[in-house]
Design a protein around this motif. Structure first.
Motif, mmCIF file in Angstrom:
data_model
loop_
_atom_site.group_PDB
_atom_site.id
_atom_site.type_symbol
_atom_site.label_atom_id
_atom_site.label_comp_id
_atom_site.label_asym_id
_atom_site.label_seq_id
_atom_site.Cartn_x
_atom_site.Cartn_y
_atom_site.Cartn_z
ATOM 1 N N UNK A 1 -8.075 7.064 9.969
ATOM 2 C CA UNK A 1 -6.674 7.647 9.490
ATOM 3 C C UNK A 1 -7.198 8.129 8.000
ATOM 4 N N UNK A 2 -8.098 7.647 7.285
ATOM 5 C CA UNK A 2 -8.354 8.214 5.933
ATOM 6 C C UNK A 2 -9.080 9.597 6.182
ATOM 7 N N UNK A 3 -10.137 9.598 7.004
ATOM 8 C CA UNK A 3 -10.752 10.738 7.186
ATOM 9 C C UNK A 3 -10.061 12.009 7.570
ATOM 10 N N UNK A 4 -9.465 11.521 8.863
ATOM 11 C CA UNK A 4 -8.566 12.554 9.434
ATOM 12 C C UNK A 4 -7.570 12.876 8.586
ATOM 13 N N UNK B 1 -15.396 16.169 12.747
ATOM 14 C CA UNK B 1 -16.726 15.606 13.263
ATOM 15 C C UNK B 1 -17.716 14.973 12.057
ATOM 16 N N UNK B 2 -17.832 15.886 11.012
ATOM 17 C CA UNK B 2 -18.835 15.737 9.948
ATOM 18 C C UNK B 2 -18.240 14.752 9.101
ATOM 19 N N UNK B 3 -16.874 14.295 8.973
ATOM 20 C CA UNK B 3 -16.399 13.386 8.240
ATOM 21 C C UNK B 3 -16.318 12.339 8.834
ATOM 22 N N UNK C 1 0.890 -1.159 0.039
ATOM 23 C CA UNK C 1 0.105 0.067 0.207
ATOM 24 C C UNK C 1 0.786 1.271 0.070
ATOM 25 N N UNK C 2 0.565 2.152 -0.842
ATOM 26 C CA UNK C 2 1.104 3.443 -1.014
ATOM 27 C C UNK C 2 0.410 4.661 -0.723
ATOM 28 N N UNK C 3 -0.198 4.565 0.348
ATOM 29 C CA UNK C 3 -1.279 5.851 0.440
ATOM 30 C C UNK C 3 -0.580 6.717 1.581
ATOM 31 N N UNK C 4 -1.024 7.938 1.778
ATOM 32 C CA UNK C 4 -0.393 8.695 2.631
ATOM 33 C C UNK C 4 -0.250 8.127 4.175
ATOM 34 N N UNK C 5 -0.979 7.397 4.619
ATOM 35 C CA UNK C 5 -0.902 6.946 5.887
ATOM 36 C C UNK C 5 0.277 6.177 6.156
#
Length: 189
Positions: free
Chosen positions: A103-106, A87-89, A32-36
């Motif tokens: 992790x994805x939302x934040x 919060x809305x996310x 996986x090469x995502x931002x996290x």
């Protein structure tokens, strides 16, 4: 934001003292090469600890009721646009949120602060009128959001000191390039 992170760390320490040690988490897959995956270990652990604070029932997921309870305990103003967007996310997914979803939302809301584009997202949170400058009124709004008791004279002195010490173009505000230079300088210390 700094005040919020300090409060979260204090609550994390309290949580660690009151719960049993958890087994180590499996390593993140290398494919996986995502931002996290680009998070350093400390940032990842901070986000994991923050998630655990919200996950009061230790179910492995958090729901809006748990979010509201923690925010209330920390005394955070839910009218703060940044906090509201987080919060809305979390609520928009309309089901309890796992750590990966967290992790994805934040991450998409906060931005990656180790890159210029990530810091541009942070700058945009402060530059409310989108004129490319964080000015006195915007610094004043930030101060109120963070519950810092800075009066107008304190803020003017801060802007003036930044202008003199960091050699900004004006003592009336900070452009993105100046913001990036200052934040990068202090982040690398």
């Amino acid at each position: 934001m700094v005040k919020w992170m300090k409060a979260m760390k204090e609550r994390t320490q309290k949580l660690k003292r009151s719960t049993k040690p958890q087994p180590p988490q499996p390593a993140k897959p290398a494919a996986t090469a995502s931002w996290k995956d680009r998070l350093n270990h400390d940032d990842y652990e901070d986000l994991k600890n923050t998630f655990e604070i919200f996950d009061e029932d230790h179910s492995g997921s958090i729901d809006p009721a748990e979010i509201n309870k923690v925010l209330e305990e920390l005394g955070l103003d839910k009218r703060n646009p940044f906090v509201l967007s987080l919060i809305h996310g979390l609520r928009d997914v309309n089901h309890p949120v796992t750590f990966e979803e967290f992790l994805n939302i934040i991450g998409t809301r906060v931005g990656e602060t180790k890159t210029k584009n990530g810091l541009r997202a942070v700058f945009a949170q402060f530059d409310r009128d989108e004129n490319g400058l964080i000015d006195f009124e915007e610094f004043k709004a930030i101060s109120k959001q963070l519950h810092e008791n800075l009066n107008d004279d304190d803020l003017l002195e801060m802007l003036h000191s930044t202008h003199v010490n960091q050699k900004t173009a004006s003592n009336e505000g900070v452009t993105f390039d100046e913001f990036y230079r200052i934040v990068s300088k202090f982040a690398n210390k």
